[in-house]
Design an enzyme around this catalytic site. Structure first.
Site, short mmCIF file in Angstrom:
data_model
loop_
_atom_site.label_atom_id
_atom_site.label_comp_id
_atom_site.label_asym_id
_atom_site.label_seq_id
_atom_site.Cartn_x
_atom_site.Cartn_y
_atom_site.Cartn_z
N GLY A 256 0.82 -1.20 0.00
CA GLY A 256 0.00 0.00 0.00
C GLY A 256 0.85 1.25 0.00
N CYS A 284 5.30 -5.94 1.68
CA CYS A 284 5.58 -4.52 1.44
C CYS A 284 5.11 -3.66 2.61
CB CYS A 284 4.96 -4.09 0.12
SG CYS A 284 5.67 -2.57 -0.55
N PHE A 285 4.00 -2.95 2.50
CA PHE A 285 3.48 -2.18 3.62
C PHE A 285 3.24 -3.10 4.82
CE2 PHE A 285 0.40 1.04 5.40
CZ PHE A 285 1.27 2.11 5.37
N PHE A 329 9.79 3.46 1.69
CA PHE A 329 10.11 3.42 3.12
C PHE A 329 10.65 2.04 3.46
CE2 PHE A 329 7.02 6.77 2.65
CZ PHE A 329 7.39 7.73 3.56
N HIS A 377 7.49 -8.09 -3.69
CA HIS A 377 6.20 -8.58 -4.18
C HIS A 377 6.31 -9.98 -4.77
CE1 HIS A 377 3.75 -4.84 -3.92
NE2 HIS A 377 4.95 -4.30 -3.89
N GLU A 379 3.96 -11.89 -5.57
CA GLU A 379 2.93 -12.13 -6.60
C GLU A 379 3.43 -11.70 -7.97
OE1 GLU A 379 2.69 -7.92 -6.15
OE2 GLU A 379 2.78 -9.49 -4.62
#
Length: 434
Positions: A256, A284-285, A329, A377, A379
């Site tokens: 996100g 990720c997020f 980040f 990621h 995916e």
């Protein structure tokens, strides 16, 4: 001349009745440090403001622009030729384009691919996305790498006729990415379910998970469903009661946009889930939220990792994976082996994966509770499939927890002497990082 506002694209909001000139109009990319690149309009004309970042993928531009993690960002494509395969109805990673603006060097004059249904330019116009073409994306990328990502604006048509000072002032008046809370803006409003039977799974679901949509890509629940996992996708505002209501075997938090330092509600939710000993997997997020839940801090990278060719080392096996990434980040956690989590009730944790470019934390593994996450990621749409095993690892984690065999699937903790990149120079951290 004042900046024309009538066709401005604001953050995450498409312009109604976007304008595309029959002949490409003058356009300018303006960076907050005063650097200006002149080109021609691409897509809708008007104004787009956001954070300028570069993405190094040689393919997958449709997946890039529809990735919610790019909300409020102006994406510079380093690949020189964009749009040659057009756009179709199958490859979007979400319900709309999320980039705030789009920057390319050579825009294809016409698409040529058997799957193409319309041109990229037409899609940008239809969704009100302001872009610019004919600029030196190599020079822009080098500038951002050397001076860090920064606020920027794309101005085209009448808006581009403003003075340089007016353009720079408009950029400086825009909001920075630090402190931006965006997950709730890109998330779904209503929960939905992705069923394994709809994605090639023959038989009853093996497991059921609750997945919090913080900007989830469409392929993520599909990768679970392909493996027999029913996915209950919940809004970013989900509570522990919402999670328990679907009686999940595991819990997932997606990728996100925005600053993870603003995700207090999601950190609180994850801590409640960890306290329940429900197996957790984050991407990720979701990796940054796990880091915060464990008590670590986060910080902004100078220019981030965005592309489908990012090398990552699994520190336990020494295996190198080429991964798809999109993050600005990172988690601030020690790289020298297993350590006690600052939130002591969660036990030991280690950095399981690390970037080979700059030593940035790319994964966390808890050794005493069933939880792990990665910054990249698996995916991979578009991108390599080196990391697809992580979905199977989460299934194994849920299976082991359900059967009472183990609280986690960790192998021997990372040895502090492991050559996990001590020789690499990290020039991707902000200069003011504490």
């Amino acid at each position: 001349m004042p900046i024309v506002e009538s066709k401005t694209v604001t953050t995450n909001t498409a312009v109604s009745a976007p304008v595309s000139a029959p002949v490409s109009a003058p356009a300018a990319l303006v960076l907050e440090d005063g650097r200006i690149f002149r080109g021609r309009s691409y897509g809708a004309t008007g104004t787009a403001l956001g954070e300028a970042v570069f993405a190094t993928g040689m393919t997958g531009y449709q997946e890039t622009i529809t990735d919610p993690s790019y909300a409020r960002q102006l994406v510079v494509q380093t690949a020189p030729h964009i749009g040659n395969t057009g756009v179709n109805n199958d490859d979007a990673e979400s319900r709309r384009i999320w980039v705030a603006g789009y920057i390319v060097r050579d825009a294809a004059r016409r698409p040529s691919n058997w799957r193409s249904e319309r041109s990229l330019d037409e899609e940008l116009v239809a969704q009100g996305i302001v872009g610019i073409q004919g600029v030196d994306t190599r020079a822009i990328t080098r500038h951002l790498r050397e001076h860090k990502t920064m606020r920027a604006g794309i101005f085209s048509g009448e808006a581009a006729q403003a003075t340089d000072k007016e353009l720079v002032d408009a950029v400086l008046a825009s909001a920075p990415m630090e402190g931006a809370r965006l997950a709730e803006e890109v998330s779904v409003d209503q929960a939905y379910v992705v069923e394994p039977k709809d994605h090639g799974w023959d038989g009853d679901p093996r497991f059921s998970i609750a997945a919090v949509d913080l900007g989830i890509k469409a392929m993520t629940p599909v990768r679970f469903a392909e493996r027999g996992v029913r996915v209950h996708v919940l809004p970013a505002t989900a509570t522990l009661e919402d999670v328990k209501a679907v009686n999940p075997d595991g819990f997932f938090m997606s990728n996100g946009p925005g600053d993870p330092a603003t995700a207090d509600a999601q950190v609180k939710l994850l801590r409640s889930v960890l306290d329940e000993k429900l197996p957790y997997f984050g991407i990720c997020f979701g990796n940054q939220i796990l880091g915060r839940a464990l008590g670590f801090g986060t910080y902004k990278l100078r220019y981030g990792h965005r592309g489908i060719n990012q090398p990552v080392m699994d520190r336990r096996t020494g295996k190198v994976e080429i991964t798809s990434q999109n993050h600005g980040f990172a988690v601030d956690a020690p790289l020298d082996g297993a350590t006690q989590a600052p939130e002591a009730r969660y036990g030991r944790v280690e950095v399981s994966h690390v970037s080979l470019n700059d030593d940035v934390v790319e994964g966390l593994a808890c050794l005493d509770i069933p939880a792990f996450s990665v910054q990249y990621h698996p995916e991979a749409a578009a991108g390599p499939h080196d990391a697809a095993y992580l979905f199977d690892r989460f299934i194994d984690l849920m299976e082991g927890t359900r059967d009472g065999r183990t609280a986690n699937l960790s192998k021997d903790p990372v040895d502090s002497a492991h050559p996990a990149g001590a020789e690499h120079k990290n020039d991707n951290k902000t200069e003011d990082k504490k």
